[in-house]
Each structure stands twice: as structure tokens, then as C-alpha cells.
Design an enzyme around this catalytic site. Structure first.
Site, short mmCIF file in Angstrom:
data_model
loop_
_atom_site.label_atom_id
_atom_site.label_comp_id
_atom_site.label_asym_id
_atom_site.label_seq_id
_atom_site.Cartn_x
_atom_site.Cartn_y
_atom_site.Cartn_z
N HIS A 18 -39.20 70.73 53.47
CA HIS A 18 -37.89 70.90 52.82
C HIS A 18 -36.83 70.26 53.71
O HIS A 18 -37.16 69.66 54.75
CB HIS A 18 -37.62 72.36 52.49
CG HIS A 18 -37.62 73.31 53.66
ND1 HIS A 18 -36.81 73.14 54.76
CD2 HIS A 18 -38.33 74.44 53.90
CE1 HIS A 18 -37.00 74.13 55.62
NE2 HIS A 18 -37.94 74.93 55.11
N HIS A 21 -36.74 70.68 57.58
CA HIS A 21 -37.61 69.81 58.38
C HIS A 21 -37.05 68.38 58.42
O HIS A 21 -37.10 67.72 59.45
CB HIS A 21 -39.03 69.79 57.79
CG HIS A 21 -39.60 71.16 57.57
ND1 HIS A 21 -39.89 71.66 56.33
CD2 HIS A 21 -39.89 72.15 58.45
CE1 HIS A 21 -40.35 72.90 56.45
NE2 HIS A 21 -40.36 73.22 57.73
N CYS A 126 -45.38 88.86 63.49
CA CYS A 126 -44.91 88.25 62.23
C CYS A 126 -45.74 87.00 61.99
O CYS A 126 -45.66 86.05 62.77
CB CYS A 126 -43.43 87.90 62.28
SG CYS A 126 -42.92 86.95 60.81
N CYS A 129 -43.75 83.74 61.56
CA CYS A 129 -43.28 83.14 62.83
C CYS A 129 -44.45 82.82 63.75
O CYS A 129 -44.28 82.10 64.72
CB CYS A 129 -42.36 84.09 63.59
SG CYS A 129 -40.81 84.45 62.81
N CYS A 143 -38.81 91.55 60.81
CA CYS A 143 -38.69 90.28 61.54
C CYS A 143 -37.26 89.76 61.36
O CYS A 143 -36.77 89.67 60.23
CB CYS A 143 -39.69 89.26 61.00
SG CYS A 143 -39.26 87.56 61.44
N HIS A 146 -37.54 86.33 59.11
CA HIS A 146 -38.07 86.36 57.74
C HIS A 146 -37.77 87.65 56.98
O HIS A 146 -38.06 87.75 55.80
CB HIS A 146 -39.58 86.10 57.78
CG HIS A 146 -39.93 84.74 58.28
ND1 HIS A 146 -40.23 84.48 59.60
CD2 HIS A 146 -39.96 83.54 57.65
CE1 HIS A 146 -40.45 83.19 59.76
NE2 HIS A 146 -40.30 82.59 58.60
N LYS A 298 -30.41 81.58 52.91
CA LYS A 298 -31.56 81.02 53.59
C LYS A 298 -32.51 80.45 52.53
O LYS A 298 -32.75 81.08 51.52
CB LYS A 298 -32.26 82.14 54.37
CG LYS A 298 -33.41 81.69 55.23
CD LYS A 298 -34.08 82.92 55.87
CE LYS A 298 -35.54 82.65 56.18
NZ LYS A 298 -35.79 81.99 57.44
N LYS A 301 -38.89 80.28 49.17
CA LYS A 301 -39.58 80.09 47.89
C LYS A 301 -39.23 81.21 46.92
O LYS A 301 -39.04 80.98 45.74
CB LYS A 301 -41.09 80.06 48.13
CG LYS A 301 -41.62 78.66 48.29
CD LYS A 301 -43.14 78.68 48.29
CE LYS A 301 -43.70 77.37 47.78
NZ LYS A 301 -45.16 77.34 47.88
O1 ME8 Z 1 -41.89 76.38 63.93
N1 ME8 Z 1 -32.14 74.62 59.38
O2 ME8 Z 1 -42.80 74.91 62.40
P1 ME8 Z 1 -41.84 75.10 61.14
C1 ME8 Z 1 -32.38 73.78 60.39
N2 ME8 Z 1 -44.99 74.71 63.80
N3 ME8 Z 1 -33.61 73.40 60.78
C2 ME8 Z 1 -34.67 73.86 60.09
C3 ME8 Z 1 -34.48 74.74 59.00
C4 ME8 Z 1 -33.15 75.12 58.64
N4 ME8 Z 1 -32.89 75.93 57.63
N5 ME8 Z 1 -35.71 75.05 58.52
C5 ME8 Z 1 -36.62 74.39 59.29
C6 ME8 Z 1 -42.76 75.61 63.57
N6 ME8 Z 1 -36.00 73.66 60.24
C7 ME8 Z 1 -43.90 75.26 64.51
C8 ME8 Z 1 -43.38 74.28 65.56
S1 ME8 Z 1 -43.71 72.75 67.73
C9 ME8 Z 1 -44.80 72.63 68.98
C10 ME8 Z 1 -44.39 73.89 66.60
C11 ME8 Z 1 -36.68 72.78 61.20
O3 ME8 Z 1 -42.52 74.37 60.03
C12 ME8 Z 1 -36.24 73.04 62.63
O4 ME8 Z 1 -36.54 71.89 63.40
O5 ME8 Z 1 -41.51 76.52 60.95
C13 ME8 Z 1 -37.14 74.18 63.04
O6 ME8 Z 1 -37.20 74.34 64.45
C14 ME8 Z 1 -38.45 73.70 62.45
O7 ME8 Z 1 -38.06 73.08 61.19
C15 ME8 Z 1 -39.48 74.81 62.22
O8 ME8 Z 1 -40.56 74.25 61.53
MG MG Z 2 -40.70 78.42 60.80
#
Ligand code: ME8
Ligand code: MG
Length: 506
Positions: A18, A21, A126, A129, A143, A146, A298, A301
Site C-alpha cells: 500500500h 510501503h 502481537c 508486529c 497492541c 494494531h 489508519k 483492510k
Molecule cells: O515492519 N506511514 O514490514 P511492514 C508511513 N518486515 N510508513 C508506512 C506506513 C504508514 N502508514 N505503513 C507502512 C516490517 N509503512 C518488517 C520490516 S526490516 C528488516 C523488516 C512503511 O510490511 C514504513 O517504512 O510492516 C514502515 O516502517 C514499513 O512500511 C513497515 O512495513
Molecule cells: Mg507493520
């Protein structure tokens, strides 16, 4: 010194990407493109995080084999990044054999160093997370991120003695001359990490007894590596750790880990501790940007308000989507996106200001200069424009994308103002030569603007370049310009080109 290794988080494949990311990934892409123009050797890494309970459950919910499910979603991430013109140099997947070997190698080193011990864990976890929470961290028993109740887990695991690294980490963060010194930005986030480190630091469980979807511990195959320990190693496995030592030495340590504030602790405490324990250098800089909401909520889904990057691209084009994401609020702060403000911003900044400037300037060259770049001598406008643009260099070093885009728009405003003021359409009746001089100044200024557009507008910058009648390699020219800005020039006589509006009004 000349290299720059920068990373996004690797995203979970429980669902397709989304705009959260996309936000981090576009920001990284702008920096990667920018540093390449500055003549640095860049390695820009992104990828997907594919193990753990959360992914295993998502696959099961879709009635899919976990690997097949990961393949599918990971491919969608790669596709989304293509659709946003992301210029990553590699894409790491944690289910790749090379990554799995790297994780096992690093874990074995930690085990041999004696920083891992066996213990029993009882805690609140969680799954969304993929982490434990203490009672103080939960909000009303839920959490904090979430807003769901954590699951109570109790099992025999292996632990990393994180408490052991507390003082060393504090010193590394706060003392510039510490051999493992690293920077955390923004400062507010740095202070939070320091504050938490000064309290009790708990040892962290690094394995799971009851989870099958993950990497077995090399010394006890009945246990699966904790997904965060697995994931963090991607930053090393992607550059060939442990087998390709020259390549690791070339790129490590990372110059910048970029992410949102949700996962800062993992990157500034657990990851540096793992590295220090095995005697590897720590990353130089960790930057945590803010978290944004959509229409004040926030994205989730359940709420049905998840915005996919493709939807933005469809509406505003690749460059429009990139601009809207990075200009909306300061990088580092929390923010909100609404469909209305996006449309207003797009029209005001891209359609009416930048897009309009380019098309009216080229139309006038067409009309008053027989469609050829005119000859001229004046450089006052271009000088002023270069001064508007110059701050972008420092702003990008500080990840102040909204300020950098503001500077770009200020330059466009200046040139638009100059055109209004000189009114070539009136001047044409008095002196065709004077009009050419005006349009020469405008064209030269546009060329300067294009150079600074490249990192933000990978699709539009080459088009403007082409329309200005330029036939040589844009990026090579840009590198030469940034090396020596006084070399800015515009060969006269080249035929300008026309095309559809670059940022059509919505
Ligand atoms: O945490 N606002 O993956 P993840 C800003 N796999 N940035 C956002 C966002 C939002 N609403 N939503 C997501 C993980 N992000 C682990 C990471 S690294 C070794 C492992 C972005 O899929 C932001 O960069 O939950 C956040 O830190 C990341 O997506 C979390 O992605
Ligand atoms: Mg996440």
C-alpha cells in the site's frame, strides 16, 4: 567514502503493498537517484520479509502453500516498484537460499560468542508486529499499533543477551568518537531510543519452538529463527555476506537505513547489538520517518481504506504520485492524505505551475523563435534560479523532501514571474531580438530546473530534456553540471519538440 548503501525495510508479504510501503520506497529512490547524479556509487536495496507466524497464517487463510504465497505477493511488490519507477539495485527475499545461509552463519557466530542463552519465555506477543510487548507498552491491554489483544506465549527459546549491550549502545549513539558511533534521525526519535535504553533493556527471544515457517537454528534444528533476527540480516545477505567478502567490504556498513518509526527499536538496538557482538561495523545512519493516515484514519483492510500505489499512479501518473507523497508533509513528521488535498496540490503545483511553465515556454519558443532554442547572453534569471535550487543539495542530505520540492516550485515561480513581467507577447511587437533574449534566459533556466527534477520526476525530466531539443545523455550532463555548476549552458539552434501536457489538469 564515495559509495552510498541505502535500504528500505523489507516488507511483509502478508498482503500486497500500500502507499505506506510506497512512501518509504519512493523516498529512498529519490536519494538513490540523487546520489548517483552526485557521482557516488550507489547500492539501493529493498525486498520482502517472508517468514514467521504472520506470513504462515496469511498463507493458510488463502489456502496456499507458504512459499507459493510468498512468491505471489513478493512478485506484486516488485511489480509495484516498477510501476513507480523505483531504481533499486537489488531485491532481497528472505526465503532465498543465500539469505538463509547468511542468517545461519551469523547466528552460529553469535552462538559461538556466547551471547545467546537458553531460557523460558512467557509474554504477550502481537503477531501483526511480530514482537512481544510489556504490560506498560500495551494500551488498555491492546497492541499500541494494531489495537488488537496480544497472544500469550510461553515456551522454551533461545535469547540474545541484549541487556549486555545496553551501555555500549548508549555510548555508540551519544559519543561521536565511539568506534561504533551511529546517527539516529530525527532527533526526537533519537531521544526516544536513548530514553528507552536508559531504562531496563530486556534480553530478546531469538527463536520459536512452535513455528515451522522460518529458518532452523543451526545448532538446534527444533527451533526456528525469530523473524526479526532473520529479517535484519537481509542488509548483509543482499551484499553477499558471508561468502563474498570483497563485496561485503565494499558496501558495508550501510550508509542509511530508512523506515518509519514503528520499527526503529529493531534497527537502532537489536540490529547494532547483533553486529557489535560479532565484530561487524554498525550502520552509519538510521532515519525514521513519520506514520501517515488516510482521511484521518489508519489504513487497514477492515476499514476498507487501504490505498494501493497503482491507484495513485493511475490517477496522477508516476511522477505525480511521487510528488504528492513527498510534498504533503515534512519527512519525519506524521501526516494525513486526503483525496481532495491531493487533487488540489496536483493541480496547483504540477499542472498550473511546473507543467504550465514548461508548455508555455516551449510554445513561445515555437512562436517567436521559429521553434529553435534561441541564442542569448543574459544569465541573470538562470543565476537566480540556481540560487533557488542550490538549497536542495543540503535538504536532500537531510531528507527534507518537502523543502526540496518547495525549492523546485520556487524556481518555477520565478521563471513564471519573469515571463509575466517581460510579456514576450507584447515585446514581440517592438523587438523580436529582445524576445529571443528573454526566451533564451527562460530556456537556460528550464535546463537548470530539469537537472534538479531528475531524482523526483524520473519520467518527466527526460521528456522536458527532449522537448528542449537536447539530444545528448541527460544524466551524464547532469553529473557534469553538479560537478561544476558554472558549466551550465544551452546550445542554441536545436529544435524544440512538442507533446501532450506533462501534468494534465485534473
Ligand atoms: O515492519 N506511514 O514490514 P511492514 C508511513 N518486515 N510508513 C508506512 C506506513 C504508514 N502508514 N505503513 C507502512 C516490517 N509503512 C518488517 C520490516 S526490516 C528488516 C523488516 C512503511 O510490511 C514504513 O517504512 O510492516 C514502515 O516502517 C514499513 O512500511 C513497515 O512495513
Ligand atoms: Mg507493520
Amino acid at each position: 567514502m564515495n559509495k552510498f548503501f541505502l535500504t528500505t525495510p523489507i516488507y511483509y508479504v502478508n498482503d500486497v503493498p500500500h502507499i505506506g510501503h510506497a512512501y518509504t520506497t519512493v523516498a529512498c529512490d529519490v536519494l538513490a537517484r540523487w546520489y548517483r547524479l552526485q557521482g557516488r556509487e550507489v547500492f539501493f536495496l529493498t525486498g520482502t520479509d517472508e517468514h514467521g507466524t504472520k506470513i504462515a497464517r496469511a498463507a493458510a487463510a488463502h489456502n496456499k502453500d507458504p512459499q507459493a504465497y510468498c512468491d505471489e505477493i513478493s512478485a506484486q511488490y516488485q511489480q509495484s516498484w516498477k510501476e513507480l519507477s523505483i531504481s533499486n539495485d537489488a531485491f532481497i527475499r528472505t526465503t532465498s537460499p543465500a539469505h538463509i545461509r547468511a542468517v545461519q552463519h551469523l547466528l552460529k557466530l553469535l552462538w559461538d560468542k556466547g551471547v545467546i542463552f537458553q531460557g523460558r519465555y512467557q509474554g504477550k506477543y502481537c503477531v501483526q508486529c511480530e514482537r512481544f510487548y510489556t504490560d506498560e507498552e500495551l494500551i488498555g491491554g491492546l497492541c499500541p499499533d494494531h489495537r488488537i489483544p496480544p497472544e500469550v506465549q510461553s515456551e522454551d527459546n533461545y535469547f540474545l543477551r541484549l541487556s549486555h549491550f545496553k551501555d555500549d549502545l548508549l555510548n555508540a549513539i551519544t559519543q561521536e568518537d565511539h568506534p561504533n558511533h551511529f546517527k539516529i534521525y530525527p532527533l526526537e526519535r533519537r531521544n526516544e531510543v536513548i530514553g528507552k535504553l536508559k531504562q531496563d533493556v530486556n534480553d530478546v527471544s531469538i527463536s520459536r519452538a512452535t513455528l515451522a515457517w522460518g529458518i532452523p537454528l543451526p545448532w538446534d534444528r527444533s527451533q526456528t529463527t525469530y523473524v526479526w533476527v532473520d529479517a535484519l540480516v537481509n542488509y548483509l545477505s543482499a551484499i553477499g555476506y558471508p561468502d563474498d567478502k570483497p563485496r561485503v567490504d565494499q558496501w558495508w556498513p550501510a550508509d542509511l537505513h530508512l523506515m518509519a518509526k514503528d520499527i526503529l527499536w529493531f534497527h537502532t538496538v537489536i540490529w547494532p547489538a547483533m553486529l557489535m557482538a560479532v565484530g561487524l561495523p554498525v550502520p552509519k545512519k538510521v532515519f525514521a520517518h513519520g506514520f501517515f493516515t488516510v482521511n484521518g484514519q489508519k489504513m487497514s483492510k477492515n476499514m476498507g481504506n487501504v490505498v494501493r500505489p497503482g491507484e495513485l499512479v493511475k490517477e496522477y501518473g508516476i511522477d505525480g504520485a511521487r510528488y504528492l507523497m513527498l510534498s504533503a508533509f515534512p519527512f519525519g513528521a506524521d501526516g494525513d492524505f486526503t483525496a481532495d488535498t491531493m487533487k488540489t496540490t496536483y493541480n496547483a503545483a504540477l499542472a498550473n505551475k511546473l507543467g504550465n511553465l514548461i508548455s508555455r515556454a516551449l510554445n513561445m519558443v515555437d512562436k517567436y523563435c521559429e521553434g529553435k532554442v534561441p541564442t542569448g547572453t543574459g544569465r541573470t534569471l538562470a543565476q537566480a534560479v540556481l540560487e533557488d535550487l542550490k538549497p536542495i543539495e543540503v535538504q536532500l542530505d537531510h531528507l527534507q523532501f518537502h523543502l526540496a520540492l518547495g525549492a523546485l516550485m520556487a524556481a518555477a515561480d520565478r521563471v513564471n514571474g519573469f515571463i509575466e513581467n517581460k510579456a514576450p507577447w507584447k515585446l514581440a511587437k517592438e523587438s523580436p531580438e529582445a524576445v529571443k533574449e528573454v526566451l533564451w534566459e527562460v530556456s537556460l533556466s528550464l535546463k537548470a530546473i530539469v537537472f534538479y527534477m531528475i531524482p523526483f520526476f524520473p519520467e518527466t525530466a527526460p521528456l522536458v530534456w527532449q522537448r528542449l531539443g537536447q539530444t545528448d545523455d541527460m544524466k551524464a550532463r547532469a553529473r557534469a553540471f553538479f560537478d561544476k555548476p558554472s558549466s551550465l549552458d544551452l546550445p542554441a539552434g536545436q529544435a524544440i519538440q512538442h507533446g501532450v501536457p506533462l501534468f494534465p489538469r485534473k
